[in-house]
Design an enzyme around this catalytic site. Structure first.
Site, PDB file in Angstrom:
ATOM      1  N   LYS B  45      -0.404  -6.837   8.472  1.00  0.00           N
ATOM      2  CA  LYS B  45      -0.043  -5.498   7.997  1.00  0.00           C
ATOM      3  C   LYS B  45       0.337  -5.617   6.527  1.00  0.00           C
ATOM      4  CE  LYS B  45       1.539  -1.224   8.806  1.00  0.00           C
ATOM      5  NZ  LYS B  45       0.456  -0.474   8.176  1.00  0.00           N
ATOM      6  N   CYS B 131      -5.331   1.679  -0.559  1.00  0.00           N
ATOM      7  CA  CYS B 131      -4.774   2.529   0.486  1.00  0.00           C
ATOM      8  C   CYS B 131      -4.815   3.993   0.035  1.00  0.00           C
ATOM      9  CB  CYS B 131      -3.332   2.140   0.795  1.00  0.00           C
ATOM     10  SG  CYS B 131      -2.592   3.235   2.020  1.00  0.00           S
ATOM     11  N   LYS B 166      -9.156  -6.113  -1.767  1.00  0.00           N
ATOM     12  CA  LYS B 166      -9.706  -5.139  -0.808  1.00  0.00           C
ATOM     13  C   LYS B 166     -10.063  -3.854  -1.531  1.00  0.00           C
ATOM     14  CE  LYS B 166      -8.899  -3.159   3.779  1.00  0.00           C
ATOM     15  NZ  LYS B 166      -8.012  -3.175   4.954  1.00  0.00           N
ATOM     16  N   GLY B 244     -15.512  -2.160   8.408  1.00  0.00           N
ATOM     17  CA  GLY B 244     -15.844  -0.743   8.583  1.00  0.00           C
ATOM     18  C   GLY B 244     -16.524  -0.477   9.904  1.00  0.00           C
TER      19      GLY B 244
END
Lengths: 275, 304
Positions: B45, B131, B166, B244
């Site tokens: 996380k 994010c 990312k 994805g």
């Protein structure tokens, strides 16, 4: 060379044979399936998370309270209402088909046989689901529970026979007055508590929609009785990973508790349902 | 036997299957379902400098073949991560990659320094500059390749560990961002983070998630993700980690054929908590049945 398989070491992942799917009252179904692990190990308040088909629609699993278990005959029941695509598909499954689920998940109602003399189970609508397994567990500990059960109208009551045949006294309430007390089950429980000379040793165990659980917590505080509530909420994963099923903790600093792993059962004082 | 090992920077993964950040908790949540050591690695996380309670509820909504989320990087914060989550992660015999995010460029650096100075044992970083659900940082950084490159350069200086950036698909050219990041010293890029999306309840006229928009994930985004991986593979030489809507080993293979060296399983963990382990087993079986000696032979093997 033989194919390798994933080293699943979990007793929580199941494919179980469906034994019966029965419509108890309009749109409310009971599904019974064979599963000895669940029948032996489920605690009152725990749930299972079902994948209703192997497609991506619906994508998520759907959580259901464990309704009843029978360790002699190795089956377990869930109770559900047809609301959307997931529950519709579930209602159309047939005996002999396989049910893909994970569980038992979540915590459970806490029963303290030493301090508790009287258990009042308070159910609203489909909140009746975990009350039967709870009632059976209480009886096993020689605590005689009473059920207070409210719905909108008489035709929505289900499984009354199951409680009565277990020797559990049932008090009914309907919003339209078609059967039992006219009004909310919370008003019924309040008038019951008001009439008691002492509330010492009484505990409330509840499940239902949040607009019912919120006033119930207030009533419990007023009469100084402990109150455990089992919450129903949208869940993404059921195992504490997606963080999609939170409820506000009852404290000054903003904090969330997660229903799937820290619940679904909470003490009513632990949480803040007021929004 | 087929060799499933792949290399990402200085890191050798025992197989190409990782778990995507935010879908696998801190690992421990899934240890009751399968042996996590079967995986190539896990990605935690997202960790931030300070603990975050996350966004208001509802945070998630189901959509056709997918889901929206706006969790808002709810996490325990780096100090509690080191003291409470690391002891379990240390016991694992698989790569542990810590996903990190900051509100400012300085925060990323401070966070990395804190982890570098601790006795935490882990193998690399995945840098979340993508994010869509936070007010500061996040996708705002990731959609600006100058800032993304600056963050990458500073982190590169701060650690010897493997650095994976990312990437967000919510940009005009993900290829440009990937190229900038490669030049700034990243060991790898992982893509795609979620696509910005929304859904409305027509009875209440309210958005289905409290923050109105959220990140779309799941099988619905797989074709988009695959195209982005293919696009980026034409622009960089560093290994790509494909993400994805990967639900099974065939999906994983598609990403590898399109150019990914490794893959991350995300939303699928919510539906089948043991799926990542099943994908490892099935990838192995695929290699055996197709006479593939090294899984890396599959990478970019698309015939086009």
């Amino acid at each position: 060379m033989s194919p390798i398989t994933a080293s699943l070491n979990s007793e929580l992942i199941h494919n179980s044979e469906i034994l019966e799917v029965r419509e108890l009252t309009p749109r409310i179904f009971r599904m019974r399936f064979h599963n000895s692990f669940l029948a032996r190990n489920s605690l009152p308040g725990q749930f299972i998370n079902i994948k209703v088909n192997s497609e991506y629609n619906p994508l998520w699993r759907r959580p259901f309270s464990i309704h009843q278990i029978n360790s002699g005959e190795n089956w377990a029941d869930i109770l559900f209402k047809v609301i959307g695509k997931g529950t519709d598909e579930l209602s159309r499954m047939n005996p002999g088909e396989s049910l893909d689920f994970i569980g038992p998940l979540g915590n459970s109602f806490t029963i303290k046989p030493d301090s508790m003399k009287v258990a009042y189970m308070v159910a609203g609508g489909l909140g009746i689901a975990p009350m039967l397994i709870l009632g059976h567990a209480l009886l096993k500990l020689e605590i005689h529970p009473m059920l207070f059960y409210g719905v909108r109208t008489e035709s929505e009551f289900c499984c009354l026979d199951d409680f009565e045949s277990a020797g559990i006294k049932v008090h009914l309430a309907t919003e339209d007055g078609s059967r039992g007390y006219k009004g909310f089950v919370t008003a019924l429980i309040e008038s019951t508590l008001r009439d008691m000379p002492s509330t010492t040793g009484i505990e409330l165990f509840s499940c239902g929609p949040n607009p019912m659980l919120l006033p119930l917590g207030t009533i419990a505080d007023r009469y100084n009785v402990p109150c455990q509530v089992s919450l129903e909420t949208l869940m993404g994963c059921g195992v504490g990973a997606c963080l999609g099923c939170g409820v506000k903790a009852n404290q000054n600093e903003l904090k969330y508790l997660y229903v799937c792993t820290q619940g679904p059962v909470f003490n009513s004082n632990e949480i803040n349902l007021s929004e | 036997m087929s060799d499933l090992k792949v290399n990402i920077g200085n890191l050798t993964l025992k197989n190409p299957v990782l778990t995507a950040s935010g879908t696998f908790g801190y690992g421990e949540e899934f240890s009751s379902f399968f042996d996590i050591n079967d995986l190539g690695g896990i990605i935690t996380k997202t960790i931030t400098l300070k603990p975050r309670v996350g966004n208001p509820f509802p945070r998630i909504a189901e959509t056709p073949s997918g889901m929206l989320n706006s969790i808002g990087l709810a996490n325990v914060g780096v100090d509690a991560f080191i003291s409470e989550k690391m002891p379990f992660l240390k016991t694992l015999n698989t790569a542990v990659i810590v996903n990190v995010a900051g509100n400012t460029v300085e925060e990323y650096v401070e966070l990395i320094s804190k982890l570098e100075d601790s006795d935490a044992e882990f193998d690399g970083y995945e840098i979340n500059v993508s994010c869509p659900n936070v007010k500061e940082g996040g996708v705002l950084f990731g959609s600006n390749y100058n800032i993304t490159a600056e963050i990458t350069r500073k982190i590169r200086k701060a650690t010897q560990r493997c650095v994976i950036i990312k990437l967000t698909p919510n940009v005009t050219s993900i290829g440009d961002v990937a190229a900038a990041v490669e030049q700034a010293g990243a060991d790898s890029v992982s893509l795609i983070n979620t696509l910005i999306g929304m859904a409305i309840d027509v009875d209440t006229r309210r958005p289905k998630i409290a923050c109105i928009t959220g990140g779309l994930s799941g099988p619905a985004i797989k074709p988009v993700a695959l195209a982005k991986v293919f696009e980026v593979s034409k622009r960089v030489n560093i290994p790509i980690i494909g993400i994805g809507g990967i639900m099974n080993y065939q999906d994983a293979l598609e990403f590898m054929m399109a150019g990914a060296t490794a893959i991350e399983v995300g939303t699928a963990n919510f539906i089948d908590p043991a799926i990542s382990s099943t994908i490892v087993a099935n990838l192995h079986n695929y290699c055996i049945s197709h006479n593939i000696r090294h899984v890396r032979e599959i990478v970019s093997s698309i015939i086009a």
